[in-house]
Design an enzyme around this catalytic site. Structure first.
Site, mmCIF file in Angstrom:
data_model
loop_
_atom_site.group_PDB
_atom_site.id
_atom_site.type_symbol
_atom_site.label_atom_id
_atom_site.label_comp_id
_atom_site.label_asym_id
_atom_site.label_seq_id
_atom_site.Cartn_x
_atom_site.Cartn_y
_atom_site.Cartn_z
ATOM 1 N N SER A 171 0.536 -1.342 -0.384
ATOM 2 C CA SER A 171 -0.324 0.205 -0.130
ATOM 3 C C SER A 171 1.316 1.236 -0.007
ATOM 4 O O SER A 171 2.226 1.255 0.264
ATOM 5 C CB SER A 171 -0.756 0.460 0.980
ATOM 6 O OG SER A 171 -0.321 0.350 2.315
ATOM 7 N N HIS A 182 -3.782 -5.574 -2.143
ATOM 8 C CA HIS A 182 -3.626 -4.845 -0.635
ATOM 9 C C HIS A 182 -3.495 -5.785 0.334
ATOM 10 O O HIS A 182 -4.785 -6.130 0.441
ATOM 11 C CB HIS A 182 -4.226 -3.759 -0.533
ATOM 12 C CG HIS A 182 -3.192 -2.041 -1.264
ATOM 13 N ND1 HIS A 182 -2.453 -2.488 -1.425
ATOM 14 C CD2 HIS A 182 -3.847 -0.746 -1.526
ATOM 15 C CE1 HIS A 182 -2.103 -1.531 -3.118
ATOM 16 N NE2 HIS A 182 -2.862 -0.597 -2.159
HETATM 17 O O1 CDP Z 1 -3.617 3.941 -2.110
HETATM 18 P P1 CDP Z 1 -4.468 3.188 -1.567
HETATM 19 O O2 CDP Z 1 -5.182 2.030 -1.485
HETATM 20 O O3 CDP Z 1 -3.147 2.596 -0.720
HETATM 21 O O4 CDP Z 1 -4.043 4.071 0.520
HETATM 22 P P2 CDP Z 1 -5.008 5.132 0.679
HETATM 23 O O5 CDP Z 1 -6.524 4.676 0.698
HETATM 24 O O6 CDP Z 1 -5.365 6.215 -0.081
HETATM 25 O O7 CDP Z 1 -4.933 5.470 2.273
HETATM 26 C C1 CDP Z 1 -3.617 6.080 2.501
HETATM 27 C C2 CDP Z 1 -2.814 5.153 3.312
HETATM 28 O O8 CDP Z 1 -3.304 5.008 4.608
HETATM 29 C C3 CDP Z 1 -2.739 3.706 3.003
HETATM 30 O O9 CDP Z 1 -2.067 2.946 1.752
HETATM 31 C C4 CDP Z 1 -3.064 1.938 4.481
HETATM 32 O O10 CDP Z 1 -1.804 2.293 4.289
HETATM 33 C C5 CDP Z 1 -3.301 3.839 5.245
HETATM 34 N N1 CDP Z 1 -5.340 3.104 5.920
HETATM 35 C C6 CDP Z 1 -4.813 2.248 6.693
HETATM 36 O O11 CDP Z 1 -3.620 1.776 7.719
HETATM 37 N N2 CDP Z 1 -5.920 2.325 7.280
HETATM 38 C C7 CDP Z 1 -6.696 2.879 6.884
HETATM 39 N N3 CDP Z 1 -8.252 2.516 6.888
HETATM 40 C C8 CDP Z 1 -6.446 3.616 5.450
HETATM 41 C C9 CDP Z 1 -5.871 3.523 4.898
#
Ligand code: CDP
Length: 357
Positions: free
Chosen positions: A278, A327
């Site tokens: 991620s 992810h």
């Molecule tokens: O692009 P991606 O789907 O990886 O991420 P995002 O939803 O834009 O959120 C950024 C980052 O925050 C993610 O890559 C996760 O590492 C973290 N995250 C998390 O730990 N818990 C969540 N509920 C949402 C995001």
């Protein structure tokens, strides 16, 4: 005969002691979760009537055990992990494509599509960062801000902004009332091309809305995974040219696919199984190479609050769910929690004290 009888008696006594201990622990864990539910109700949080049927008791107990002790930075563990990362991935010099690390004629191998390559020509080369993207000396403190719903009502904004270097993921909203919880400072922000497709029509039409949305990130770096999948390249180049043509102060730069590939191999060698890392764990890994103290906020990929157990949305600004096909955020979280308890980085879960530190 006497010895056999003595042996049998010892086994029986030990067995009953172990069973009692096991039931006591189970009962204690359940009582702990009940206690948290009770606290949540007393605090009359967003959803005080939570029954917590979705709560993962294992993670709650793990977190409350780790967080019952004050966090302490452990220099040796930090140095060891940092040097492992540095020798395997060299993020400081390689995470971002520059004209120095990727000259004309180099072959880029896409990290998401191994068979796709691109030979760097003069035109593409001219879009690469000219100088070294990071300041020469290690940053003292870095805040990596994930987008988890746990950041909502956290009052962590001031604490995040007090870091020397602030990294954010996927062009997150920061204005309109979010400032108190997420802060306003940004030094580096990533942008997944899916946002450019979904929110800005792949930058095929008018581009002002996109440029205006970049204002809140000031002069930070805008990091795009331009060479991860074939369809990322033209839209990332359009983002680059849009920023240049509109003279936006943000500085677009591209992820080096070689770095992303070596980071994926690094985490796999640690035992992390995931199709793609991620954005959050990628940025946390890079921060560990750039800074001597890494603080993570907004990392909590579960639908309930770890301390008060009320329901949470996936992001602090919406409830769009993560793509579980690619992810494995809960598995990543487990690794980050391990690094927290080893004193390598600090994972902030829950509220920050009012007024900052
Ligand atoms: O692009 P991606 O789907 O990886 O991420 P995002 O939803 O834009 O959120 C950024 C980052 O925050 C993610 O890559 C996760 O590492 C973290 N995250 C998390 O730990 N818990 C969540 N509920 C949402 C995001």
């Amino acid at each position: 005969m006497k010895a056999q009888l003595f042996f049998l008696m010892t086994i029986l006594v030990l067995g009953s002691l172990l069973t009692t201990h096991f039931w006591y622990k189970l009962d204690n864990n359940d009582r702990h979760v009940e206690h948290l539910q009770h606290v949540a109700q007393r605090k009359s949080l967003q959803k005080p009537s939570v029954t917590c049927k979705d709560c993962n008791k294992e993670i709650i107990n793990k977190v409350s055990k780790i967080y019952s002790e004050a966090w302490e930075r452990k220099e040796d563990n930090y140095n060891k992990f940092r040097s492992q990362l540095g020798s395997r991935c060299q993020g400081f010099d390689k995470a971002i494509i520059t004209q120095a690390n990727t000259p004309v004629g180099s072959k880029l191998v896409y990290d998401g599509e191994k068979k796709r390559t691109l030979q760097v020509n003069q035109e593409i080369f001219s879009t690469f960062a000219k100088g070294h993207p990071f300041s020469n000396k290690t940053q003292q403190t870095c805040a990596v801000v994930g987008n988890g719903g746990i950041l909502g009502n956290s009052s962590c904004g001031k604490m995040i902004d007090s870091a020397q270097f602030v990294i954010r993921c996927n062009l997150p909203p920061m204005a309109n009332g979010y400032e108190e919880d997420v802060g306003v400072k940004t030094d580096l922000v990533t942008a997944n091309p899916s946002i450019l497709f979904d929110k800005y029509g792949a930058l095929m039409g008018r581009r002002r809305k996109f440029v205006e949305s970049l204002r809140s990130y000031g002069t930070s770096m805008l990091l795009l995974p331009a060479f991860s999948y074939g369809h990322n390249t033209p839209v990332s180049l359009r983002a680059f040219y849009t920023v240049e043509d509109f003279e936006s102060p943000i500085r677009p730069v591209f992820f080096n696919p070689g770095y992303l590939q070596s980071l994926a191999l690094f985490w796999r060698s640690q035992g992390l199984k995931t199709v793609r890392l991620s954005t959050g764990i990628i940025m946390a890994s890079l921060a560990l190479e750039l800074c001597s103290e890494v603080h993570l906020y907004g990392f909590w990929p579960f639908s309930f609050h770890p301390h008060y157990l009320h329901a949470l949305t996936n992001h602090y600004y919406d409830n769009v769910q993560a793509k579980t096909k690619f992810h494995a955020m809960p598995a990543e979280f487990d690794f980050l929690l391990r690094l927290h308890s080893q004193g390598v980085l600090r994972l902030h879960l829950g509220d920050c004290e009012p007024g900052g530190k």
